[in-house]
Design a protein around this motif. Structure first.
Motif, PDB file in Angstrom:
ATOM      1  N   GLU A 139       0.837  -1.206   0.000  1.00  0.00           N
ATOM      2  CA  GLU A 139       0.000   0.000   0.000  1.00  0.00           C
ATOM      3  C   GLU A 139       0.867   1.249   0.000  1.00  0.00           C
ATOM      4  N   GLU A 140       1.921   1.240   0.814  1.00  0.00           N
ATOM      5  CA  GLU A 140       2.818   2.389   0.903  1.00  0.00           C
ATOM      6  C   GLU A 140       3.595   2.580  -0.393  1.00  0.00           C
ATOM      7  N   LEU A 141       4.070   1.493  -0.998  1.00  0.00           N
ATOM      8  CA  LEU A 141       4.781   1.591  -2.266  1.00  0.00           C
ATOM      9  C   LEU A 141       3.881   2.149  -3.369  1.00  0.00           C
ATOM     10  N   ALA A 142       2.618   1.766  -3.360  1.00  0.00           N
ATOM     11  CA  ALA A 142       1.679   2.229  -4.386  1.00  0.00           C
ATOM     12  C   ALA A 142       1.466   3.738  -4.328  1.00  0.00           C
ATOM     13  N   LYS A 143       1.605   4.334  -3.135  1.00  0.00           N
ATOM     14  CA  LYS A 143       1.383   5.774  -2.967  1.00  0.00           C
ATOM     15  C   LYS A 143       2.634   6.603  -3.223  1.00  0.00           C
ATOM     16  N   ALA A 144       3.800   5.976  -3.226  1.00  0.00           N
ATOM     17  CA  ALA A 144       5.063   6.706  -3.346  1.00  0.00           C
ATOM     18  C   ALA A 144       5.205   7.345  -4.728  1.00  0.00           C
ATOM     19  N   ARG A 145       5.687   8.572  -4.761  1.00  0.00           N
ATOM     20  CA  ARG A 145       5.964   9.288  -5.997  1.00  0.00           C
ATOM     21  C   ARG A 145       7.343   9.913  -5.904  1.00  0.00           C
ATOM     22  N   PRO A 146       8.222   9.707  -6.873  1.00  0.00           N
ATOM     23  CA  PRO A 146       7.974   8.856  -8.026  1.00  0.00           C
ATOM     24  C   PRO A 146       7.823   7.401  -7.604  1.00  0.00           C
ATOM     25  N   ASN A 147       7.189   6.619  -8.463  1.00  0.00           N
ATOM     26  CA  ASN A 147       6.877   5.231  -8.143  1.00  0.00           C
ATOM     27  C   ASN A 147       8.152   4.382  -8.167  1.00  0.00           C
ATOM     28  N   PRO A 148       8.588   3.885  -7.007  1.00  0.00           N
ATOM     29  CA  PRO A 148       9.846   3.135  -6.973  1.00  0.00           C
ATOM     30  C   PRO A 148       9.796   1.821  -7.744  1.00  0.00           C
ATOM     31  N   MET A 149       8.645   1.183  -7.790  1.00  0.00           N
ATOM     32  CA  MET A 149       8.544  -0.096  -8.510  1.00  0.00           C
ATOM     33  C   MET A 149       8.668   0.115 -10.020  1.00  0.00           C
ATOM     34  N   ILE A 150       7.920   1.076 -10.542  1.00  0.00           N
ATOM     35  CA  ILE A 150       7.988   1.352 -11.979  1.00  0.00           C
ATOM     36  C   ILE A 150       9.406   1.772 -12.362  1.00  0.00           C
ATOM     37  N   ASN A 151       9.992   2.691 -11.599  1.00  0.00           N
ATOM     38  CA  ASN A 151      11.331   3.173 -11.927  1.00  0.00           C
ATOM     39  C   ASN A 151      12.384   2.084 -11.749  1.00  0.00           C
ATOM     40  N   GLY A 152      12.289   1.318 -10.671  1.00  0.00           N
ATOM     41  CA  GLY A 152      13.261   0.258 -10.433  1.00  0.00           C
ATOM     42  C   GLY A 152      13.196  -0.839 -11.479  1.00  0.00           C
ATOM     43  N   HIS A 153      11.988  -1.245 -11.824  1.00  0.00           N
ATOM     44  CA  HIS A 153      11.862  -2.300 -12.834  1.00  0.00           C
ATOM     45  C   HIS A 153      12.283  -1.812 -14.215  1.00  0.00           C
ATOM     46  N   GLN A 154      12.109  -0.521 -14.492  1.00  0.00           N
ATOM     47  CA  GLN A 154      12.594   0.009 -15.765  1.00  0.00           C
ATOM     48  C   GLN A 154      14.120  -0.057 -15.815  1.00  0.00           C
ATOM     49  N   GLU A 155      14.760   0.246 -14.686  1.00  0.00           N
ATOM     50  CA  GLU A 155      16.221   0.117 -14.627  1.00  0.00           C
ATOM     51  C   GLU A 155      16.640  -1.330 -14.864  1.00  0.00           C
ATOM     52  N   TRP A 156      15.874  -2.272 -14.313  1.00  0.00           N
ATOM     53  CA  TRP A 156      16.170  -3.695 -14.513  1.00  0.00           C
ATOM     54  C   TRP A 156      16.058  -4.046 -16.002  1.00  0.00           C
ATOM     55  N   LEU A 157      14.985  -3.613 -16.642  1.00  0.00           N
ATOM     56  CA  LEU A 157      14.813  -3.879 -18.071  1.00  0.00           C
ATOM     57  C   LEU A 157      15.938  -3.264 -18.893  1.00  0.00           C
ATOM     58  N   ASP A 158      16.241  -1.997 -18.633  1.00  0.00           N
ATOM     59  CA  ASP A 158      17.288  -1.318 -19.395  1.00  0.00           C
ATOM     60  C   ASP A 158      18.634  -2.005 -19.205  1.00  0.00           C
ATOM     61  N   GLY A 159      18.947  -2.404 -17.976  1.00  0.00           N
ATOM     62  CA  GLY A 159      20.188  -3.107 -17.700  1.00  0.00           C
ATOM     63  C   GLY A 159      20.250  -4.470 -18.371  1.00  0.00           C
ATOM     64  N   LEU A 160      19.119  -5.166 -18.372  1.00  0.00           N
ATOM     65  CA  LEU A 160      19.029  -6.475 -19.013  1.00  0.00           C
ATOM     66  C   LEU A 160      19.312  -6.366 -20.514  1.00  0.00           C
ATOM     67  N   VAL A 161      18.703  -5.376 -21.145  1.00  0.00           N
ATOM     68  CA  VAL A 161      18.937  -5.159 -22.584  1.00  0.00           C
ATOM     69  C   VAL A 161      20.410  -4.816 -22.842  1.00  0.00           C
ATOM     70  N   GLU A 162      20.962  -3.936 -22.033  1.00  0.00           N
ATOM     71  CA  GLU A 162      22.362  -3.542 -22.215  1.00  0.00           C
ATOM     72  C   GLU A 162      23.292  -4.733 -22.025  1.00  0.00           C
ATOM     73  N   ALA A 163      23.028  -5.558 -21.018  1.00  0.00           N
ATOM     74  CA  ALA A 163      23.861  -6.750 -20.790  1.00  0.00           C
ATOM     75  C   ALA A 163      23.789  -7.699 -21.976  1.00  0.00           C
ATOM     76  N   ALA A 164      22.604  -7.917 -22.528  1.00  0.00           N
ATOM     77  CA  ALA A 164      22.454  -8.817 -23.677  1.00  0.00           C
ATOM     78  C   ALA A 164      23.152  -8.241 -24.911  1.00  0.00           C
ATOM     79  N   ARG A 165      23.094  -6.938 -25.072  1.00  0.00           N
ATOM     80  CA  ARG A 165      23.752  -6.305 -26.232  1.00  0.00           C
ATOM     81  C   ARG A 165      25.277  -6.418 -26.153  1.00  0.00           C
ATOM     82  N   LYS A 166      25.835  -6.386 -24.948  1.00  0.00           N
ATOM     83  CA  LYS A 166      27.280  -6.466 -24.768  1.00  0.00           C
ATOM     84  C   LYS A 166      27.820  -7.870 -25.021  1.00  0.00           C
ATOM     85  N   ASN A 167      26.953  -8.859 -24.933  1.00  0.00           N
ATOM     86  CA  ASN A 167      27.391 -10.236 -25.040  1.00  0.00           C
ATOM     87  C   ASN A 167      27.781 -10.599 -26.465  1.00  0.00           C
TER      88      ASN A 167
END
Length: 167
Positions: A139-167
């Motif tokens: 409940e607390e995470l859902a109210k937080a702005r900026p949204n830590p889940m959306i931002n954190g998971h976007q960092e995970w996606l971006d990092g995942l893509v970058e790691a795959a591209r480097k391989n």
């Protein structure tokens, strides 16, 4: 395009919090991305919000159905168990999901975190990650702005893509 399979009690819109992130990129395939996602000890090399990855029962480092593991993320010590695992094959997306939990009583957080990686036409890959969360911390995470889940998971996606591209 394919969608996430949700276990009973975790359908988005019925829990305290939900986060959805997706990227579609050219020049990579599901086979390029998959090894960086399912080899959990690699996460901290491209996603700074993950650490302390450990496996139980002599399993790991590759995720698979039923495997229990631990990691810390978003300030939570997360115990987790893989509930879905399907490597990508021609015409079928890769799927991996886990139930994660942390805390007790009022501090208890339960999540279902799912990933879908699928090849698209034109040499593109789609990477979708979604998470539903239950409990007071959700409940607390859902109210937080900026949204830590959306931002954190976007960092995970971006990092995942970058790691795959480097391989």
């Amino acid at each position: 395009m394919n969608e996430i399979f949700w276990p009973q009690g975790y359908l988005p819109g019925t829990t305290e919090n939900f986060a959805s992130n997706e990227v579609i990129v050219a020049g990579l395939s599901a086979a390029d991305v998959w090894p960086f996602l399912v080899n959990a000890p690699l996460w901290p090399t491209y996603y700074a919000n993950s650490a302390d990855i450990r496996f139980y029962d002599g399993k790991g480092p590759i995720l698979e159905n039923g495997v229990r593991f631990y990691f810390s993320t978003f300030g939570f010590p997360v115990e987790a168990q893989v509930t879905e695992y399907q490597a990508p094959v021609a015409g079928q997306p890769g799927r991996v999901a886990w139930h994660g939990w942390a805390g007790e009583n009022d501090t208890r957080l339960d999540v279902h975190h799912a990933w879908l990686i699928e090849d698209l036409s034109g040499g593109r890959v789609r990477i979708l990650t979604q998470e539903t969360q239950k409990g007071k911390p959700a409940e607390e995470l859902a109210k937080a702005r900026p949204n830590p889940m959306i931002n954190g998971h976007q960092e995970w996606l971006d990092g995942l893509v970058e790691a795959a591209r480097k391989n």
